[in-house]
Design an enzyme around this catalytic site. Structure first.
Site, short mmCIF file in Angstrom:
data_model
loop_
_atom_site.label_atom_id
_atom_site.label_comp_id
_atom_site.label_asym_id
_atom_site.label_seq_id
_atom_site.Cartn_x
_atom_site.Cartn_y
_atom_site.Cartn_z
N LYS A 126 0.88 -1.17 0.00
CA LYS A 126 0.00 0.00 0.00
C LYS A 126 0.92 1.22 0.00
CE LYS A 126 -4.37 1.17 2.24
NZ LYS A 126 -5.16 1.45 1.05
N1 PMP Z 1 -7.28 -2.48 -3.22
C1 PMP Z 1 -6.78 -1.26 -3.05
C2 PMP Z 1 -6.00 -0.64 -4.15
C3 PMP Z 1 -7.01 -0.56 -1.84
O1 PMP Z 1 -6.50 0.65 -1.66
C4 PMP Z 1 -7.79 -1.17 -0.84
C5 PMP Z 1 -8.08 -0.44 0.44
N2 PMP Z 1 -7.10 -0.63 1.40
C6 PMP Z 1 -8.27 -2.47 -1.06
C7 PMP Z 1 -8.01 -3.08 -2.27
C8 PMP Z 1 -9.04 -3.20 0.00
O2 PMP Z 1 -8.18 -3.62 1.03
P1 PMP Z 1 -8.71 -3.77 2.51
O3 PMP Z 1 -9.88 -4.65 2.48
O4 PMP Z 1 -7.56 -4.34 3.26
O5 PMP Z 1 -9.05 -2.40 2.99
#
Ligand code: PMP
Length: 305
Positions: free
Chosen positions: A157
């Site tokens: 991320k």
């Molecule tokens: N894909 C991306 C590109 C994201 O930014 C997120 C949000 N964090 C997600 C998927 C979903 O991840 P999560 O369920 O861990 O929030």
């Protein structure tokens, strides 16, 4: 917007106004930060906030840091403790979003990852619904492509990578859509701008594999476990062709901010019957109960503030 009163910044909790970085900060210039997005849910009966799966979030956060040559003296447990200390001070009585960030903190010019100081910051703020039409979203297939693992890893991320997400989101919304799904370089569906994607075909729940340039979502993992264990459905990770989303029975997105969003139209084509289907509907109900700490079976995912 409700801003926080406190921030964890450069090793301690300081007033929000004091948590400032210079214009010459490396991460501000080059996108060399990694972050997390964690939700805390207010349980009105217990009058408490419960953080959802913080251990998993902080594990991914530290892994994102590893990819970016970041070194910090914290592990998952100490990050959870810092977060609890911070949120207790804020005394929020509503649903919140928690944003931890590690950033390359040195000042000056010179793009690289090595020989730079890393700093951690964490803040929280009240947070409501992220996608407006979350039971009837209309999405498009973005003309932008998803970043490849050998460009900027989607598995991390990483702050700079969210320029890709921002391009995707703005063009989709300006064209009148709620969100967009993004194709990989090879033309398969990866995910949304900040959420993972699932489709249901003939009773099987299908989502792209972690090798398809997706963020390994915690909500994705949660939805897969609930679909298997609570709805007794088979869950398969495999590449998804673009035209499959035009003919599938259900389509939905998952994310900490987005939660579970039913997609009922793709590029003006109705998905299934054109309304939220039973799998998305049941997952949304289960998810809401679990994140609000109202389902004892999954209490191990709720960390009480
Ligand atoms: N894909 C991306 C590109 C994201 O930014 C997120 C949000 N964090 C997600 C998927 C979903 O991840 P999560 O369920 O861990 O929030």
């Amino acid at each position: 917007m409700d801003l926080p009163k406190h921030v964890f910044f450069e090793g301690k909790i300081v007033p929000f106004e004091e948590a400032k970085v210079s214009v010459a900060t490396h991460a501000f210039n080059y996108g060399t930060g990694v972050f997390g997005g964690i939700r805390g849910y207010w349980n009105d009966e217990k009058k408490k906030i419960y953080i959802f799966r913080p251990y998993d979030h902080y594990r991914r956060f530290l892994n994102s840091g590893r990819m970016m040559n970041m070194h910090l003296p914290y592990d998952e447990e100490s990050l959870i403790q810092l977060t609890l200390d911070l949120i207790r001070l804020e005394n929020w009585q509503t649903n919140i979003y928690i944003r931890p960030l590690i950033y390359k903190a040195d000042l000056g010019i010179g793009v690289r990852l090595h020989d730079l100081r890393d700093e951690l910051t964490i803040f929280s703020m009240p947070f409501k619904q992220y996608v407006k039409n979350d039971t009837s979203a209309h999405v498009t297939v973005s003309s932008w492509r998803r970043l490849d693992d050998n460009m900027i890893p989607a598995r991390g991320k990483i702050s700079g990578a969210y320029a890709n997400s921002a391009l995707i989101k703005t063009d989709a919304q300006r064209a009148g859509f709620d969100e967009a799904l993004v194709l990989n370089q090879d033309g398969h569906i990866s995910e949304g701008s900040a959420m993972n994607v699932f489709m249901v075909r003939d009773g099987t729940v299908i989502t792209p594999p972690v090798t398809d340039n997706i963020l390994e979502g915690i909500t994705r993992k949660t939805a897969m476990e609930l679909a298997k264990n609570e709805l007794s459905l088979s869950v398969v990770e495999r590449p998804i062709d673009r035209t499959e989303i035009y003919i599938c029975d259900e389509l939905f997105m998952t994310g900490s901010a987005a939660e579970i969003v039913a997609i009922t139209k793709v590029d003006y084509r109705p998905v299934g019957k054109g309304e939220m289907g039973p799998v998305a509907g049941q997952l949304r109900e289960l998810f809401s109960e679990i994140v609000h700490a109202k389902n004892p079976k999954y209490a191990h995912w709720n960390v009480e503030v």
